[in-house]
Design an enzyme around this catalytic site. Sequence first.
Site, mmCIF file in Angstrom:
data_model
loop_
_atom_site.group_PDB
_atom_site.id
_atom_site.type_symbol
_atom_site.label_atom_id
_atom_site.label_comp_id
_atom_site.label_asym_id
_atom_site.label_seq_id
_atom_site.Cartn_x
_atom_site.Cartn_y
_atom_site.Cartn_z
ATOM 1 N N GLU A 2 -2.709 -8.837 2.880
ATOM 2 C CA GLU A 2 -3.083 -9.367 4.204
ATOM 3 C C GLU A 2 -4.575 -9.195 4.489
ATOM 4 O O GLU A 2 -5.090 -9.751 5.453
ATOM 5 C CB GLU A 2 -2.220 -8.718 5.287
ATOM 6 N N HIS A 61 -3.858 -4.543 -0.384
ATOM 7 C CA HIS A 61 -3.451 -5.160 0.885
ATOM 8 C C HIS A 61 -3.582 -6.680 0.778
ATOM 9 O O HIS A 61 -4.685 -7.196 0.962
ATOM 10 C CB HIS A 61 -4.344 -4.673 2.023
ATOM 11 N N CYS A 116 0.842 -1.202 0.000
ATOM 12 C CA CYS A 116 0.000 0.000 0.000
ATOM 13 C C CYS A 116 0.878 1.253 0.000
ATOM 14 O O CYS A 116 1.634 1.472 -0.934
ATOM 15 C CB CYS A 116 -0.995 -0.031 1.161
#
Lengths: 203, 259
Positions: free
Chosen positions: A186, A184, A82
């Site tokens: 994650e 992202h 990001c």
Amino acid sequence: MKIVIADYGMGNIKSIISALNYLGADNIVVSADYETLKIADKIILPGVGSFRKAMIQIRENNLDKYLEELAVENNKPLIGICLGMQLLGTSSTEDGFTEGLGFVNAHCIKFDNTDLKVPHVGFNQLKTDSESKLYAGLPNESDFYFTHSYKMVSENEINQSYCHYGSDFIASFEYNNIVGVQFHPELSQKNGLRLLKNFIEKF
Amino acid sequence: MLRKRIIFALIYSDGFFMQSRNFRLQKVGNLNWLEKNYKFQNIAFSLDELVVLNATRQNKSITGFAKTIENLVNDVFIPIAAGGGIRSVEDAELLFKSGADKIVLNTALHTNPELVEALVKKYGSQSIVASIDYKKNDGNFEVYINDGGTKIDLNLEDYLNYLERLEVGEIYLNSIEQDGTGFGYDFDTIEKFESKIKIPLIIAGGAGNESHFMDGLKYKNVSAVATANLFNFIGDGLPKARLKLIESGENLANWNVNN
């Protein structure tokens, strides 16, 4: 496998750690210490917040010098996530013009199309290259989670993949050992976990 | 193509998760109970995002709430937005450190615009969700703060303009009258305001089944549909609803990859 998350006080580090733990990586350290970064197998540069503030804190911690030596000169695998990805570029116009780390030749500008809702939030599909190491096992047009108001663009070849929102912008790049993802991983469900696994295993 | 989102909102109060109906809370269970009975981690694999709201009515403790967020974030690989009772930059910081990816503001939007500006500057617009609780009254759209307890002097239209100037990242628009009813969203209001909102709009209040989601997703300017209805959607309710929506061609993300 030792993974070091470069710490400069900005970023949702907890989600990244829990995703890495889920993938079986258990030697994860959050640090800005040179010796710790030096013995890392992989380095992650996270980031949420303002580009300008992030660069100030990176410089205060000497992370610009450490990362340049380790990732650019000595080819240690590095992934920016990001804002962390944007910082790897040359500059951003966020909060006034600010120079970035300059490891890849690309810069960041605001989404400017007035018909678009900004920030760009949610899952969006990518156009990926079948040769990519990062997207191995992931079909073209896979969905990843984005949340950002500034986008990275470049006229140069940095082995980038694109996402479309108003116009094409850089969703990721795999510039030798230096990787950046605007989304992202994650927070991108199974697709994101697979991508992180690829980064750990293939870089 | 940018996908639309399905969001689940967990309503927290004093250590427990609640079912809310018109903002009256009924205790359902704590995190362990939720895990044990509803396999929350599995459910999260069919959600785009999770919102966790601290609706504790008296003595909202941000530390206890942050602890719950910290436990919740393990093994849930989706964005978590958390809020309820944020009154300072430190409160927000604690929630981010506990694993929140975004914060949700409601009362402070009205009472403390300086705090909102400080948070936008520090974390970026994309990290700030503005939650609005409203009621319709005789053709007026009234906005409430303090868990629906206090009516403010601005109507919904003026309030939306005010929030746009504060540069928040998203709007979470919740109908107090539809909340927890399962009767469907308040489309009168959504139709009136959706095209005026220039940032992502999440609609909440009233969803009881997947056809309500589908009705909400039809609106061009609705970015996400949310539900807080534990009774109707927990269990295999959400995975099934998502699958049905994808099968009927709704613009939702797919995560079919095997790891």
